[in-house]
Design a protein around this motif. Structure first.
Motif, mmCIF file in Angstrom:
data_model
loop_
_atom_site.group_PDB
_atom_site.id
_atom_site.type_symbol
_atom_site.label_atom_id
_atom_site.label_comp_id
_atom_site.label_asym_id
_atom_site.label_seq_id
_atom_site.Cartn_x
_atom_site.Cartn_y
_atom_site.Cartn_z
ATOM 1 N N SER A 54 0.666 -1.357 -0.277
ATOM 2 C CA SER A 54 -0.056 0.126 -0.460
ATOM 3 C C SER A 54 0.931 1.481 0.324
ATOM 4 C CB SER A 54 -1.076 0.148 1.344
ATOM 5 O OG SER A 54 -1.882 1.334 1.309
ATOM 6 N N PRO A 55 0.986 1.854 -1.015
ATOM 7 C CA PRO A 55 2.271 2.780 -1.447
ATOM 8 C C PRO A 55 1.678 4.411 -0.863
ATOM 9 C CG PRO A 55 1.265 2.216 -3.547
ATOM 10 C CD PRO A 55 0.912 1.200 -2.543
ATOM 11 N N HIS A 56 0.649 4.613 -0.720
ATOM 12 C CA HIS A 56 -0.476 5.920 -0.062
ATOM 13 C C HIS A 56 -1.639 5.447 0.622
ATOM 14 C CE1 HIS A 56 -1.687 9.548 -0.121
ATOM 15 N NE2 HIS A 56 -0.762 9.608 -0.612
ATOM 16 N N TRP A 57 -2.099 5.650 1.583
ATOM 17 C CA TRP A 57 -3.577 5.991 1.961
ATOM 18 C C TRP A 57 -4.771 6.314 1.321
ATOM 19 C CZ3 TRP A 57 -6.368 10.880 4.350
ATOM 20 C CH2 TRP A 57 -7.685 9.664 5.342
ATOM 21 N N PHE A 58 -4.066 6.861 -0.433
ATOM 22 C CA PHE A 58 -4.903 7.203 -1.550
ATOM 23 C C PHE A 58 -5.450 6.357 -2.032
ATOM 24 C CE2 PHE A 58 -5.518 11.938 -1.257
ATOM 25 C CZ PHE A 58 -5.875 12.211 0.194
ATOM 26 N N ALA A 59 -4.469 4.856 -2.536
ATOM 27 C CA ALA A 59 -4.687 4.295 -3.286
ATOM 28 C C ALA A 59 -4.750 2.746 -3.035
ATOM 29 C CB ALA A 59 -2.951 3.942 -3.671
ATOM 30 N N GLY A 60 -5.802 2.293 -2.073
ATOM 31 C CA GLY A 60 -6.435 1.355 -1.533
ATOM 32 C C GLY A 60 -7.371 0.519 -2.172
ATOM 33 N N HIS A 61 -7.976 0.085 -2.849
ATOM 34 C CA HIS A 61 -9.543 -0.825 -2.923
ATOM 35 C C HIS A 61 -10.566 -0.064 -2.314
ATOM 36 C CE1 HIS A 61 -6.735 -3.355 -5.675
ATOM 37 N NE2 HIS A 61 -6.805 -3.520 -4.688
ATOM 38 N N GLY A 62 -11.365 -0.005 -3.258
ATOM 39 C CA GLY A 62 -12.334 1.089 -2.082
ATOM 40 C C GLY A 62 -13.240 -0.362 -1.210
ATOM 41 N N MET A 63 -13.561 -0.546 0.033
ATOM 42 C CA MET A 63 -14.108 -1.232 0.973
ATOM 43 C C MET A 63 -15.483 0.204 1.272
ATOM 44 S SD MET A 63 -13.448 -2.943 3.994
ATOM 45 C CE MET A 63 -12.723 -5.435 3.287
ATOM 46 N N VAL A 64 -17.508 -0.301 0.975
ATOM 47 C CA VAL A 64 -18.146 0.533 1.969
ATOM 48 C C VAL A 64 -18.791 -0.576 2.942
ATOM 49 C CG1 VAL A 64 -20.396 1.020 1.309
ATOM 50 C CG2 VAL A 64 -18.887 0.763 -0.636
ATOM 51 N N HIS A 65 -18.556 -0.066 4.065
ATOM 52 C CA HIS A 65 -19.016 -0.386 4.994
ATOM 53 C C HIS A 65 -20.312 0.061 5.883
ATOM 54 C CE1 HIS A 65 -15.292 -2.051 6.618
ATOM 55 N NE2 HIS A 65 -15.065 -1.030 5.916
ATOM 56 N N GLY A 66 -21.053 -1.163 5.519
ATOM 57 C CA GLY A 66 -23.039 -0.634 5.762
ATOM 58 C C GLY A 66 -23.220 -0.941 7.372
ATOM 59 N N ILE A 67 -24.503 -0.067 7.421
ATOM 60 C CA ILE A 67 -25.486 -0.292 8.159
ATOM 61 C C ILE A 67 -26.214 0.138 8.455
ATOM 62 C CG2 ILE A 67 -26.471 0.242 11.196
ATOM 63 C CD1 ILE A 67 -22.672 1.499 10.027
ATOM 64 N N ARG A 68 -27.796 -1.163 8.311
ATOM 65 C CA ARG A 68 -29.187 -0.702 7.814
ATOM 66 C C ARG A 68 -29.860 -0.553 9.534
ATOM 67 N NH1 ARG A 68 -33.619 0.255 6.380
ATOM 68 N NH2 ARG A 68 -34.944 -1.587 5.160
ATOM 69 N N LEU A 69 -30.464 0.547 9.431
ATOM 70 C CA LEU A 69 -31.478 0.493 10.148
ATOM 71 C C LEU A 69 -32.716 0.840 10.680
ATOM 72 C CD1 LEU A 69 -29.493 3.793 11.599
ATOM 73 C CD2 LEU A 69 -29.047 1.457 12.648
ATOM 74 N N ARG A 70 -33.624 0.310 11.410
ATOM 75 C CA ARG A 70 -35.675 0.341 10.690
ATOM 76 C C ARG A 70 -35.917 -0.114 12.159
ATOM 77 N NH1 ARG A 70 -37.557 -3.925 6.185
ATOM 78 N NH2 ARG A 70 -36.112 -5.034 7.933
ATOM 79 N N ALA A 71 -36.434 0.842 12.134
ATOM 80 C CA ALA A 71 -37.726 0.673 13.446
ATOM 81 C C ALA A 71 -36.766 0.615 14.853
ATOM 82 C CB ALA A 71 -38.659 -0.452 13.863
ATOM 83 N N GLY A 72 -35.764 1.178 14.811
ATOM 84 C CA GLY A 72 -35.519 1.451 16.420
ATOM 85 C C GLY A 72 -34.028 0.592 16.451
ATOM 86 N N ARG A 73 -34.211 0.016 14.985
ATOM 87 C CA ARG A 73 -32.821 -1.907 15.415
ATOM 88 C C ARG A 73 -32.355 -1.034 14.477
ATOM 89 N NH1 ARG A 73 -36.503 -5.089 13.611
ATOM 90 N NH2 ARG A 73 -35.165 -6.657 13.284
ATOM 91 N N ALA A 74 -30.628 -1.615 14.965
ATOM 92 C CA ALA A 74 -29.683 -2.028 14.171
ATOM 93 C C ALA A 74 -29.929 -3.024 13.556
ATOM 94 C CB ALA A 74 -28.736 -1.341 14.888
#
Length: 455
Positions: free
Chosen positions: A52-72
């Motif tokens: 990893s030569p630079h912080w900007f260069a890494g592959h994209g990773m998406v983290h997701g949190i689903r919220l509904r009706a007061g629950r995660a």
């Protein structure tokens, strides 16, 4: 040969080695039932064992949190499955650039039913609501440049304004998507050379471009990041009437750099007012040099060299006059605004800070020039804070919540923090314990179920 581990793959920046799913996440406090949707956050995450030569260069990773009706209901993380993740190259054998190849690691947005992972060097990559990758998108072949990771959606028309920059001509091109997601306008904008134009702004009448002195050089390419500060380039801001694409009035400004815009609007005198997190020349050089070995300092102590500070430019297209005014001396980064105020007058900006080893989420009141801060202490850092409106008819501008992923500095644990935007300095409304430490990344969005339903 040095075996030193780069700081951008350690502590709260350390990548995770795999994709996981977790359900029914623990919640401290009470999640507002109005929060029905997904909070998605993108950032660089190299594959295990990959240099990893630079912080900007890494592959994209998406983290997701689903919220509904007061629950995660769930957390999951997924690499954006680009051709680059599979070892593909943006440079074809004939030397031309393949914009369908890219790391898609900077932002994730939704428009016209499409969830898109963005990086400014390539086409967007479409994701499903469950974060599976559909593939690159060129809007039926009409997009021929890269797409910025910071498009701007007009809250009245629903149109998505964006641009693409390149290291070969055309250096800068403006684009507009309709509210239905069709690419309806593209116009080249003449600039002297290739710059790293990370962000821009819109008003209800204008687009504002940032032609600033971090430029591309082949000589720097061998060091992993081909952009750097260039004293000779100069600095200017460009104002383009939205009804005359390609026609830009340029304003020379003091040398500086801007990664991220707070907001812009056209005032009653027809002047364009632009707020952004601005690095003065010396701060820009220190920040850029530091990114190669210590990217944790992006929201540095206001007393330290290398910090960005909220700044305002007022640009008068009628006279060519420009004024530049610092708004606050607090060192901040990742400024955000209520999406309903994009391109319109807005009283509040939100940002993150890390001052003297203490991190926090900041609320700036442009009317009074005051700052309120949610203090996270010394052991935790905050990611970009995204504003989610309450949905109450006739609500106040700050009636809603701020969502941010916080991570322990040692990378050991993370939470989705929900703050009351009317009382940022107060205790959290809720905190969702995530099943792993989430590396501090770049940008994210709240995507409600109505938008997901348009897919």
């Amino acid at each position: 040969m040095s075996t030193t581990t780069p700081l951008h793959v350690t502590g709260h920046l350390a990548p995770v080695p795999d994709e996981i799913d977790a359900r029914e996440l623990p919640v401290e406090g009470a999640l507002p039932p109005e929060l029905t949707g997904r909070y998605l956050r993108n950032g660089p995450n190299p594959l295990p064992g990959e240099p990893s030569p630079h912080w900007f260069a890494g592959h994209g990773m998406v983290h997701g949190i689903r919220l509904r009706a007061g629950r995660a209901e769930w957390y999951r993380n997924r690499w954006v499955r680009t051709a680059a993740l599979e070892g593909g190259s943006m440079i074809r054998p004939d030397g031309t650039v393949d914009r369908s190849v890219g790391v898609a690691n900077t932002h994730v947005i939704a428009h016209a039913g499409k969830i898109m992972a963005l990086v400014e060097s390539s086409f967007p990559h479409v994701l499903t609501p469950e974060l599976a990758t559909v593939g690159p998108c060129d809007f039926d072949g009409r997009l021929t440049t890269a797409m910025t990771a910071h498009p701007k959606c007009d809250p009245v028309t629903g149109e998505l304004h964006f641009f693409g920059y390149g290291v070969m001509p055309p250096y800068l091109t403006y684009h507009r998507l309709s509210a239905k997601g069709e690419l309806v306008t593209s116009a080249e904008i003449a600039v002297p050379g290739p710059t790293m134009m990370h962000d821009f702004a819109i008003t209800d009448q204008h687009a504002v471009f940032l032609d600033l002195p971090i430029t591309f050089s082949m000589d720097r390419l061998a060091n992993g990041m081909p952009f750097g500060w260039d004293d000779a380039y100069g600095a200017r801001l460009g104002v383009m009437p939205l009804d005359r694409p390609g026609e830009v009035r340029w304003f020379d400004v003091d040398p500086s750099y801007v990664f991220h815009v707070g907001n812009a609007h056209t005032d009653t005198q027809g002047r364009v007012v632009l707020d952004a997190a601005r690095y003065a020349a010396a701060d820009a050089v220190a920040m850029w040099d530091g990114l190669g070995h210590d990217p944790a300092g992006l929201a540095a102590d206001a007393a330290a060299t290398g910090a960005a500070r909220l700044h305002r430019w007022v640009l008068d297209p009628a006279t060519g006059a420009v004024t530049e005014t610092p708004l606050h001396d607090r060192g901040v980064e990742f400024p955000t605004v209520d999406d309903a105020r994009v391109g319109r007058p807005a009283r509040y900006r939100y940002a993150v800070a890390d001052s003297g080893g203490r991190a926090g989420v900041v609320k700036f009141d442009a009317e009074h020039g005051s700052v309120a801060e949610h203090d996270l202490g010394t052991a935790t850092v905050a990611g970009e804070a995204v504003f989610v409106p309450s949905g109450v008819a006739g609500r106040a501008e700050d009636d809603g919540w701020l969502l941010t992923i916080t991570t322990r500095r040692d990378g050991s644990a993370s939470k989705l923090l929900v703050l009351d935007a009317t009382d940022v300095a107060g205790p959290p409304v809720a905190a969702v314990a995530l099943p792993r430490g989430v590396p501090a990344g770049f940008h994210g969005s709240w995507i409600d179920d109505i938008e997901v339903g348009r897919a």
